[in-house]
Scaffold this motif. Structure first.
Motif, PDB file in Angstrom:
ATOM      1  N   HIS A   2       9.000  -5.464  13.837  1.00 23.05           N
ATOM      2  CA  HIS A   2      10.171  -5.527  12.955  1.00 23.05           C
ATOM      3  C   HIS A   2      10.771  -4.129  12.844  1.00 23.05           C
ATOM      4  N   ALA A  19       4.161  -6.453  11.375  1.00 19.05           N
ATOM      5  CA  ALA A  19       4.259  -7.002  10.010  1.00 19.05           C
ATOM      6  C   ALA A  19       3.029  -6.649   9.173  1.00 19.05           C
ATOM      7  N   PHE A  63       3.129  -4.393   2.325  1.00 20.30           N
ATOM      8  CA  PHE A  63       3.372  -4.229   3.753  1.00 20.30           C
ATOM      9  C   PHE A  63       4.595  -3.331   3.930  1.00 20.30           C
ATOM     10  N   VAL A  65       6.954  -3.671   5.965  1.00 26.63           N
ATOM     11  CA  VAL A  65       8.180  -4.486   6.110  1.00 26.63           C
ATOM     12  C   VAL A  65       8.809  -4.808   4.760  1.00 26.63           C
ATOM     13  N   GLN A  66       7.977  -4.885   3.712  1.00 31.07           N
ATOM     14  CA  GLN A  66       8.527  -5.190   2.385  1.00 31.07           C
ATOM     15  C   GLN A  66       9.415  -4.056   1.865  1.00 31.07           C
ATOM     16  N   ALA A  67       9.208  -2.863   2.401  1.00 31.67           N
ATOM     17  CA  ALA A  67       9.949  -1.696   1.910  1.00 31.67           C
ATOM     18  C   ALA A  67      11.272  -1.491   2.639  1.00 31.67           C
ATOM     19  N   ASP A  68      11.594  -2.396   3.564  1.00 30.91           N
ATOM     20  CA  ASP A  68      12.856  -2.248   4.315  1.00 30.91           C
ATOM     21  C   ASP A  68      14.034  -2.137   3.340  1.00 30.91           C
TER      22      ASP A  68
END
Lengths: 159, 289
Positions: A2, A19, A63, A65-68
């Motif tokens: 990602h 991920a 994760f 990815v959650q901080a995107d």
């Protein structure tokens, strides 16, 4: 994989991540910001505490990815030309010995003081209840945060 | 500790999230606060092939009271509850339970809905919701349905949610006049799971006669427990010490704890009795003062 874009201490980073990559590993291993520590790795000890959009979070239990799209602050982002008042408090009041818990303590204190600029001793103790220190017995950490609170309140009054 | 590999999606609408759930069924897990799910994934106790992150779905973070019902959306964080003036002033039972959950950094992320949907008897909100008589809204492919909290917990880590449903809202009846509640939790250290916990909500009528009583128990059985006999023993009574002691015995009888590092079964049952009596004294005093 990602593609994520995260702003860390004011600088935007775009990276490809798996991920399952934990945010703390992203910060330490991908961005090489090793001020954020890994202690228990189970969201108990608070050594990995950072700020996401101004709120303290245990980065071992997120994760990457959650901080995107989010704004992250780590301990490296605290000092300007001089130490941040919280860092200065830890120095002046001997709020650390080995220093392992200190980055997490500082980030947690930052969240506390942003919401409650003049906390009582009891409020400070509750506020750091998820951050473990095995050296100081906490008394000096509480003093350090009190020092920072009065210094930051003074600065607001002066400005 | 590194979780196993999984596919990650972050849908931007509830419809999209539900369609992903339909597609992946049992292989998918919903990620909200993630403070139960991620530790389980790191320990490899859970290895979902798909993680559906609902945090990008807008408008699920409301706390509002309308037409006599408090509505709490799926993405309301524990810290939001703690900081809400409405919750502090009108729902002390929720406020008191919330500030005893884990620690402030965890509460910045963890959600009330996740705390319930996880179905863990050790979590604190299930007992509170049992005491308050909450209703849960489950949204799936055919729309939404409500589940009475008494029907929600069905066994060890098992809830009434279907595989393709998401817990989207918690509904709590606004408390009557002359009512209040509390949550008492015995813990070994701050932020620990309860050795025993008890949630109590009482409403008193004229002459301080008990009009309704809700009692929920935390971590003293394989699922959250509603102490129905204890509740019924209080209704219609002018609560004196004898009634309170009797109800505390009945609450203790309703518990079925396992012995573990936090204590023996006998000790935990006794603590349910002590905490229930203490809670009754406190809440009656609070309402009458």
């Amino acid at each position: 994989m990602h593609s994520i874009t995260v702003t860390v201490n004011g600088q935007a980073y775009t990276k490809e991540v798996e991920a399952r990559l934990l945010l703390v590993h992203f910060i330490r291993d991908v961005l090489a910001l090793t001020g954020t520590h890994i202690g228990c790795d189970t969201s108990n000890c608070g050594a990995c505490t950072i700020l996401i959009n101004g709120r303290s979070v245990k980065s071992c239990t997120q994760f990457a990815v959650q901080a995107d799209g989010k704004e992250i602050t780590t301990v490296e982002g605290m000092a300007g030309e001089a130490l941040h008042p919280i860092q200065e408090g830890f120095k002046e009041e001997h709020g650390l010995q080995c220093g392992f818990c200190t980055p997490g303590m500082i980030m947690r204190a930052s969240d506390l003081l942003s919401k409650n600029p003049n906390p009582s001793e009891e409020e400070i103790r509750w506020a750091i209840s998820g951050n473990l220190c095995r050296c100081t017995g906490y008394n000096n950490i509480v003093k350090a945060i009190k020092y920072a609170a009065s210094k930051m309140t003074e600065e607001v009054v002066e400005s | 500790m590194i979780p196993g590999s999984f596919d990650y999606s972050a849908p931007s609408s509830l419809e999209e999230a539900i369609s992903l759930l339909q597609q992946h069924g049992d292989d998918a897990k919903i990620l909200s606060g993630g403070h139960s799910l991620i530790p389980m994934m790191k320990l490899r106790l859970a290895s979902p092939a798909h993680v559906i992150d609902i945090n990008r779905i807008p408008d699920l973070d409301y706390i509002k009271e309308e037409d006599g019902v408090l509505r709490i959306g799926a993405l309301v964080r524990e810290a939001d509850l703690e900081e809400s003036e409405l919750i502090r002033s009108k729902y002390p039972i929720i406020y008191e339970a919330t500030k005893l959950i884990a620690d402030p950094s965890v509460r910045n992320v963890a959600t009330l809905a996740g705390n319930l949907a996880h179905g863990d008897a050790a979590n604190d909100h299930p007992a509170v919701m049992l005491a308050l008589g909450a209703e849960l809204v489950a949204t799936g492919p055919n729309g939404s349905r409500t589940i009475a909290i008494g029907d929600f917990f069905q066994g060890f880590f098992t809830t009434a949610l279907e595989v393709n449903e998401i817990l989207t809202e918690i509904r709590i009846p606004s408390p009557a006049a002359n009512s209040s509640g509390t949550y008492l939790k015995l813990e070994r250290k701050v932020g620990d799971y309860a050795t025993a916990g008890i949630a109590l909500q009482l409403a008193l009528g004229p002459q301080a006669v008990c009009e309704s009583a809700g009692i929920g128990l935390t971590n003293v059985g394989d699922m959250p427990i509603k102490a129905i006999a204890a509740e019924q023993s209080l209704v219609g009574k002018t609560l004196n010490d004898e009634h309170m002691k009797h109800a505390a015995e009945l609450a203790s009888d309703a518990s079925d704890p396992m012995p573990d590092l936090r204590g023996s079964a006998e000790y935990k049952k006794n603590m349910v009795r002590v905490l229930t009596y203490r809670a009754l004294k406190q809440v009656v005093e609070k309402i009458l003062s």
